[in-house]
Design a protein around this motif. Sequence first.
Motif, PDB file in Angstrom:
ATOM      1  N   SER A 186       0.813  -1.216   0.000  1.00  0.00           N
ATOM      2  CA  SER A 186       0.000   0.000   0.000  1.00  0.00           C
ATOM      3  C   SER A 186       0.847   1.268   0.000  1.00  0.00           C
ATOM      4  N   LEU A 187       0.461   2.214  -0.871  1.00  0.00           N
ATOM      5  CA  LEU A 187       1.059   3.546  -0.882  1.00  0.00           C
ATOM      6  C   LEU A 187       0.116   4.585  -0.288  1.00  0.00           C
ATOM      7  N   ALA A 188      -1.078   4.158   0.080  1.00  0.00           N
ATOM      8  CA  ALA A 188      -2.080   5.032   0.715  1.00  0.00           C
ATOM      9  C   ALA A 188      -2.322   6.306  -0.094  1.00  0.00           C
ATOM     10  N   LEU A 189      -2.483   6.160  -1.395  1.00  0.00           N
ATOM     11  CA  LEU A 189      -2.708   7.309  -2.268  1.00  0.00           C
ATOM     12  C   LEU A 189      -4.205   7.600  -2.371  1.00  0.00           C
ATOM     13  N   ALA A 190      -4.569   8.834  -2.092  1.00  0.00           N
ATOM     14  CA  ALA A 190      -5.974   9.222  -2.203  1.00  0.00           C
ATOM     15  C   ALA A 190      -6.293   9.831  -3.566  1.00  0.00           C
ATOM     16  N   ARG A 191      -5.261  10.357  -4.256  1.00  0.00           N
ATOM     17  CA  ARG A 191      -5.494  11.040  -5.525  1.00  0.00           C
ATOM     18  C   ARG A 191      -4.470  10.592  -6.556  1.00  0.00           C
ATOM     19  N   LEU A 192      -4.916  10.452  -7.790  1.00  0.00           N
ATOM     20  CA  LEU A 192      -4.027  10.035  -8.874  1.00  0.00           C
ATOM     21  C   LEU A 192      -2.881  11.013  -9.078  1.00  0.00           C
ATOM     22  N   VAL A 193      -3.128  12.296  -8.836  1.00  0.00           N
ATOM     23  CA  VAL A 193      -2.104  13.299  -9.067  1.00  0.00           C
ATOM     24  C   VAL A 193      -0.877  13.069  -8.183  1.00  0.00           C
ATOM     25  N   ASN A 194      -1.065  12.356  -7.079  1.00  0.00           N
ATOM     26  CA  ASN A 194       0.033  12.105  -6.152  1.00  0.00           C
ATOM     27  C   ASN A 194       0.805  10.823  -6.468  1.00  0.00           C
ATOM     28  N   ALA A 195       0.382  10.084  -7.473  1.00  0.00           N
ATOM     29  CA  ALA A 195       1.046   8.824  -7.810  1.00  0.00           C
ATOM     30  C   ALA A 195       2.445   9.089  -8.370  1.00  0.00           C
ATOM     31  N   PRO A 196       3.452   8.344  -7.934  1.00  0.00           N
ATOM     32  CA  PRO A 196       4.784   8.476  -8.542  1.00  0.00           C
ATOM     33  C   PRO A 196       4.709   8.156 -10.026  1.00  0.00           C
ATOM     34  N   LYS A 197       5.415   8.914 -10.841  1.00  0.00           N
ATOM     35  CA  LYS A 197       5.294   8.791 -12.297  1.00  0.00           C
ATOM     36  C   LYS A 197       6.619   8.357 -12.914  1.00  0.00           C
ATOM     37  N   TYR A 198       6.511   7.459 -13.897  1.00  0.00           N
ATOM     38  CA  TYR A 198       7.681   6.904 -14.573  1.00  0.00           C
ATOM     39  C   TYR A 198       7.449   6.905 -16.080  1.00  0.00           C
ATOM     40  N   ARG A 199       8.550   6.915 -16.813  1.00  0.00           N
ATOM     41  CA  ARG A 199       8.509   6.837 -18.273  1.00  0.00           C
ATOM     42  C   ARG A 199       9.067   5.487 -18.709  1.00  0.00           C
ATOM     43  N   ARG A 200       8.323   4.808 -19.580  1.00  0.00           N
ATOM     44  CA  ARG A 200       8.798   3.507 -20.061  1.00  0.00           C
ATOM     45  C   ARG A 200       9.899   3.709 -21.085  1.00  0.00           C
ATOM     46  N   LEU A 201      11.004   3.011 -20.872  1.00  0.00           N
ATOM     47  CA  LEU A 201      12.139   3.087 -21.778  1.00  0.00           C
ATOM     48  C   LEU A 201      12.119   1.976 -22.816  1.00  0.00           C
ATOM     49  N   ALA A 202      11.675   0.786 -22.400  1.00  0.00           N
ATOM     50  CA  ALA A 202      11.713  -0.361 -23.306  1.00  0.00           C
ATOM     51  C   ALA A 202      10.794  -1.451 -22.783  1.00  0.00           C
ATOM     52  N   ALA A 203      10.402  -2.336 -23.683  1.00  0.00           N
ATOM     53  CA  ALA A 203       9.645  -3.533 -23.329  1.00  0.00           C
ATOM     54  C   ALA A 203      10.030  -4.622 -24.321  1.00  0.00           C
ATOM     55  N   GLU A 204      10.409  -5.776 -23.808  1.00  0.00           N
ATOM     56  CA  GLU A 204      10.826  -6.866 -24.689  1.00  0.00           C
ATOM     57  C   GLU A 204      10.469  -8.205 -24.077  1.00  0.00           C
ATOM     58  N   ALA A 205      10.290  -9.183 -24.949  1.00  0.00           N
ATOM     59  CA  ALA A 205      10.005 -10.537 -24.490  1.00  0.00           C
ATOM     60  C   ALA A 205      11.300 -11.207 -24.049  1.00  0.00           C
TER      61      ALA A 205
END
Length: 217
Positions: A186-205
């Motif tokens: 649990s991160l106990a987040l009440a609002r989406l705006v407070n969610a930690p944000k990340y950028r995807r660099l890659a995705a591979e099988a």
Amino acid sequence: MSARVLADRPRVTLKIATSLDGRIGTSTGESQWITGPEARLEGHRLRARSGAVLVGVETVLADDPRLTARLPDGETGPDPLRVVLDSRQRTPSFARLAVAGTVILTTREPQPIGGAEVVQVAADASGRCAIPAVLDLLRERGVKELMVEGGGRVAAAFVLAGVVDAIEWFRAPILLGGDGRPGIASLALARLVNAPKYRRLAAEAVGDDLWERYERL
């Protein structure tokens, strides 16, 4: 909590191996092995590139890991410093990590645990090892790259401390459901705006699994 200046601490990578729905184990705690051998090999390569690898004591009690970098013939890499967050010193003396090359961090007066080094650090408000104190100790020991491998509460603690710079996420094509154990507690987040944000660099099988790589925005 805002992130500290990166020059003052190791770069932190969160490595997670989960089901498609983000679970690291079943409701009974079974977790070996969620991902396949190809994904596990990539995990060992990530370890070999890290100065230290960290888990919580619950992972030690559930899986008894070694946290070494086990590479195929022809590939070499040093084993990282192994770190266990164990505020109440519950690591058994017979655990695979209770050996030289492991640092067990506690908030209490250190007691011997096998051949591991036991070090006291400051506690947070909940009585667990304070993440800033953990990173300060590792920085003082020359660690520049830390890989956090779990479990869910440890992952959440580093996320809440605002210090997770990158994520290496391996997803197996299975579903474990809501009663499974979460990869991040649990991160106990009440609002989406407070969610930690990340950028995807890659995705591979990798075999039957998917390997996703993220960096913090």
